[in-house]
Design a protein around this motif. Sequence first.
Motif, PDB file in Angstrom:
ATOM      1  N   PRO A 353       5.113 -18.106  12.964  1.00  0.00           N
ATOM      2  CA  PRO A 353       4.891 -16.682  13.276  1.00  0.00           C
ATOM      3  C   PRO A 353       5.830 -15.754  12.509  1.00  0.00           C
ATOM      4  CG  PRO A 353       4.870 -17.988  15.279  1.00  0.00           C
ATOM      5  CD  PRO A 353       5.332 -18.899  14.189  1.00  0.00           C
ATOM      6  N   GLY A 354       7.097 -16.114  12.433  1.00  0.00           N
ATOM      7  CA  GLY A 354       8.036 -15.276  11.699  1.00  0.00           C
ATOM      8  C   GLY A 354       7.773 -15.269  10.206  1.00  0.00           C
ATOM      9  N   PHE A 355       7.480 -16.451   9.634  1.00  0.00           N
ATOM     10  CA  PHE A 355       7.221 -16.530   8.202  1.00  0.00           C
ATOM     11  C   PHE A 355       5.945 -15.779   7.825  1.00  0.00           C
ATOM     12  CE2 PHE A 355       5.231 -18.926   4.650  1.00  0.00           C
ATOM     13  CZ  PHE A 355       6.132 -18.560   3.671  1.00  0.00           C
ATOM     14  N   VAL A 356       4.905 -15.911   8.625  1.00  0.00           N
ATOM     15  CA  VAL A 356       3.646 -15.205   8.349  1.00  0.00           C
ATOM     16  C   VAL A 356       3.841 -13.698   8.476  1.00  0.00           C
ATOM     17  CG1 VAL A 356       1.269 -14.870   9.121  1.00  0.00           C
ATOM     18  CG2 VAL A 356       2.240 -17.169   9.024  1.00  0.00           C
ATOM     19  N   GLY A 357       4.659 -13.261   9.426  1.00  0.00           N
ATOM     20  CA  GLY A 357       4.921 -11.838   9.573  1.00  0.00           C
ATOM     21  C   GLY A 357       5.628 -11.254   8.350  1.00  0.00           C
ATOM     22  N   ILE A 358       6.567 -12.001   7.772  1.00  0.00           N
ATOM     23  CA  ILE A 358       7.254 -11.536   6.557  1.00  0.00           C
ATOM     24  C   ILE A 358       6.272 -11.447   5.394  1.00  0.00           C
ATOM     25  CG2 ILE A 358       9.050 -12.100   4.883  1.00  0.00           C
ATOM     26  CD1 ILE A 358      10.592 -13.424   7.175  1.00  0.00           C
ATOM     27  N   CYS A 359       5.435 -12.471   5.216  1.00  0.00           N
ATOM     28  CA  CYS A 359       4.455 -12.459   4.123  1.00  0.00           C
ATOM     29  C   CYS A 359       3.438 -11.328   4.295  1.00  0.00           C
ATOM     30  CB  CYS A 359       3.724 -13.807   4.067  1.00  0.00           C
ATOM     31  SG  CYS A 359       4.768 -15.189   3.550  1.00  0.00           S
ATOM     32  N   LYS A 401      16.255   1.441   5.463  1.00  0.00           N
ATOM     33  CA  LYS A 401      15.348   0.321   5.201  1.00  0.00           C
ATOM     34  C   LYS A 401      15.883  -0.982   5.790  1.00  0.00           C
ATOM     35  CE  LYS A 401      13.205   0.523   1.320  1.00  0.00           C
ATOM     36  NZ  LYS A 401      12.815   0.447  -0.104  1.00  0.00           N
ATOM     37  N   GLN A 402      17.188  -1.186   5.769  1.00  0.00           N
ATOM     38  CA  GLN A 402      17.775  -2.378   6.371  1.00  0.00           C
ATOM     39  C   GLN A 402      17.600  -2.379   7.879  1.00  0.00           C
ATOM     40  OE1 GLN A 402      21.780  -2.072   4.898  1.00  0.00           O
ATOM     41  NE2 GLN A 402      21.338  -3.212   3.033  1.00  0.00           N
ATOM     42  N   ILE A 403      17.735  -1.219   8.499  1.00  0.00           N
ATOM     43  CA  ILE A 403      17.533  -1.125   9.952  1.00  0.00           C
ATOM     44  C   ILE A 403      16.094  -1.467  10.311  1.00  0.00           C
ATOM     45  CG2 ILE A 403      17.518   0.482  11.902  1.00  0.00           C
ATOM     46  CD1 ILE A 403      19.835   1.954  10.590  1.00  0.00           C
ATOM     47  N   LEU A 404      15.135  -0.966   9.528  1.00  0.00           N
ATOM     48  CA  LEU A 404      13.726  -1.249   9.805  1.00  0.00           C
ATOM     49  C   LEU A 404      13.394  -2.722   9.597  1.00  0.00           C
ATOM     50  CD1 LEU A 404      12.077   1.910   8.200  1.00  0.00           C
ATOM     51  CD2 LEU A 404      12.436   1.438  10.623  1.00  0.00           C
ATOM     52  N   TRP A 405      13.998  -3.346   8.593  1.00  0.00           N
ATOM     53  CA  TRP A 405      13.767  -4.762   8.370  1.00  0.00           C
ATOM     54  C   TRP A 405      14.310  -5.590   9.545  1.00  0.00           C
ATOM     55  CZ3 TRP A 405      10.791  -8.108   6.384  1.00  0.00           C
ATOM     56  CH2 TRP A 405      10.216  -7.969   5.126  1.00  0.00           C
ATOM     57  N   LEU A 406      15.502  -5.275  10.008  1.00  0.00           N
ATOM     58  CA  LEU A 406      16.089  -6.026  11.123  1.00  0.00           C
ATOM     59  C   LEU A 406      15.247  -5.881  12.383  1.00  0.00           C
ATOM     60  CD1 LEU A 406      19.831  -5.093  10.524  1.00  0.00           C
ATOM     61  CD2 LEU A 406      18.844  -7.363  10.275  1.00  0.00           C
ATOM     62  N   GLU A 407      14.754  -4.676  12.626  1.00  0.00           N
ATOM     63  CA  GLU A 407      13.914  -4.470  13.800  1.00  0.00           C
ATOM     64  C   GLU A 407      12.598  -5.248  13.685  1.00  0.00           C
ATOM     65  OE1 GLU A 407      12.094  -0.654  14.212  1.00  0.00           O
ATOM     66  OE2 GLU A 407      12.494  -0.600  16.362  1.00  0.00           O
ATOM     67  N   TYR A 408      12.010  -5.252  12.496  1.00  0.00           N
ATOM     68  CA  TYR A 408      10.738  -5.953  12.300  1.00  0.00           C
ATOM     69  C   TYR A 408      10.907  -7.471  12.441  1.00  0.00           C
ATOM     70  CZ  TYR A 408       6.470  -7.560  10.010  1.00  0.00           C
ATOM     71  OH  TYR A 408       5.288  -8.194   9.721  1.00  0.00           O
ATOM     72  N   LEU A 409      11.998  -8.006  11.886  1.00  0.00           N
ATOM     73  CA  LEU A 409      12.227  -9.445  11.983  1.00  0.00           C
ATOM     74  C   LEU A 409      12.358  -9.897  13.428  1.00  0.00           C
ATOM     75  CD1 LEU A 409      14.738  -9.917   9.020  1.00  0.00           C
ATOM     76  CD2 LEU A 409      12.374 -10.716   9.109  1.00  0.00           C
ATOM     77  N   VAL A 412       8.764 -10.079  15.029  1.00  0.00           N
ATOM     78  CA  VAL A 412       7.876 -11.190  14.648  1.00  0.00           C
ATOM     79  C   VAL A 412       8.456 -12.547  15.047  1.00  0.00           C
ATOM     80  CG1 VAL A 412       6.863  -9.892  12.751  1.00  0.00           C
ATOM     81  CG2 VAL A 412       8.879 -11.314  12.325  1.00  0.00           C
ATOM     82  N   GLY A 413       9.602 -12.576  15.703  1.00  0.00           N
ATOM     83  CA  GLY A 413      10.131 -13.833  16.214  1.00  0.00           C
ATOM     84  C   GLY A 413      11.262 -14.453  15.430  1.00  0.00           C
TER      85      GLY A 413
END
Length: 616
Positions: A353-359, A401-409, A412-413
């Motif tokens: 789930p986490g890997f697919v969310g990043i892709c 952008k770093q804050i948004l990436w951390l929140e998104y990760l 997605v698990g």
Amino acid sequence: MVGKMKYPDYNINRQTRIFRTRDDLIRYSDALKQCEILREAMDSKKYEDAVAIAHNSLEFFKKDLENLERMAYEATIPLHLRRYVATSLHAYAVWKMGEAYEKQRKYPEAVKVMEILVAQDVYIPYYKGKIFDRLALDYGTHLKNLDKLKEIVDVACNSRWVSESHKFSLKNRLFRFTKKQDASVDVISDPTQLQLTKQIELQGRRLESENGGKSTFIRWNENGERTFSSVEEFAIQHFKESGFSEGIHSEGSLFTSLFGLSFWDILYDLDIPDAFIGIQQEAPLDLDSSFYENRKPFIDERLRNMREWTEEEVRNAFNAVWEKNCDVISLVSWSLLGSVNNCVGLVLSIGLPGFVGICERLAKNYRVWRSGFPDLTVWNPETRDHCIVEVKGPSDRLSPKQILWLEYLNEVGCKAVVCWVEDIGNSKRKRVQDEEEVVEIPKKRSKREVVGTSSNNIELGSTKTKQNKRKRKTSGSSKKFQGEYSQETAAKISETGNDETFDSDASDFKANPNRNEKKARKEKHTRYSEKPQGGNCEKASVEMLCDIKLRNKKERKESLSDKPESDPRCSHDHENKIISFSSSEANKGIGRCTTSSGDTAPRRRSLRSRKLETYK
């Protein structure tokens, strides 16, 4: 084969005609040359020249906007090919013109130029996020126009060309500026109050950097040896000691490579018009613009299948691409991934789930989300555990952008954390109080105080005042040491009968605790105990800074040609005296020796010897 580069196998499919006439190609060539000259002026910080160069582009850009027929045709050109038209280059030059105005602090001119760019959507629309950000900065911070700032943020948030990260940055800027103007006003909610991940604090000793570059920390390896590393490597060592056997500092390169490995056939095998127009392309041209729109059904199907992959299917999918395309110049960094086993272990440790969310995020907007990814990725393939870490050293802070990436990760698990590394050597050291008695030095009075307190007012520029200054500098600077000598020094003094021949070093006497250390260092001189054999005259130490090495050999021979051998510097008879020079005073000019009759005779010194001090 060494020196041979291999690119992926893809089909070149050109359909769009960029240049309709020969004049269009010439216009593009001229605009390209002008942009190169403009870049050189900006890199050289010649901002006035840059404005003058970009002024021609501004005139061309305004004329092209009035040519509706040309503008309508160029709007039909795919976005990834529209960069090759002359008007796009002129628009880029206008954007640089606004930057040059900002460097000169001409903010009204800067916002006037940049508003021309945001008023249209045909040319360089992917720059709109940056342009709106600069407009918000100029209107808010420099021009103090809150109404215009609100208008800019509202327009930017409703534009489809402005990315999520730029919208977040604009809202954050509006919030901070509004609170600064009036703390009671609540225009928007605070966008920085996001549900961030767990935060870790580490402590380490940092080396001081003279150039202000990246922080360097001291760490110890497995053998106990001290090594030096960056703040990211310092954090990797901590996580390895915490049970994560694998770790890579690559920011987003690791997952863009895994994305290319998982979507290889969609990237290179599909026949998309104008995606590949040359034989040396690492990626399709539309990867930064309309990649998802041109391949939407294929990407959505791949994402659904990946969520249901088993471990064997993951290994088979990666093996098929690796064996056929390894070492091909592409989106994949083969050396960073290492092997298929490493890729499979990482994907399974993160979880599908986490890997697919990043892709999925990379596939939908690769241009924006290829940057801002956390610094470190650590994992343990045996325990199937992982951690994605954003490392921040002293005085660092998170970008939007770093804050948004951390929140998104986290959504997605994935396990994403922020690691703050504190410099323990930066704390203020405790001052050790000196037990010695402090000698108070009278404060030096100013010239006005001297004139005011004197009974006879002294003219400030007079010769007498200058002579008194010289006397104060030369006289009374040396005093006989009043302390307790050591037994060895006392025996030498009893034999010679003179204690001025000895150096006031700590090895020759027991220092008086009431003596000022700074004064003792000033009075420290080199010792000379040998007396001249024939001509009784003053002789300088052989160890002082104006030594024989600093003299010009040619001048020395000329000056000693008519002097007696007993004394190479003087022909007068004097009483036996010992002379000592201080290192600070022996570096200036020509000294003088006093004869028995009271006359003075100049002695040749090096050019660095200007001052002489005699100790009696």
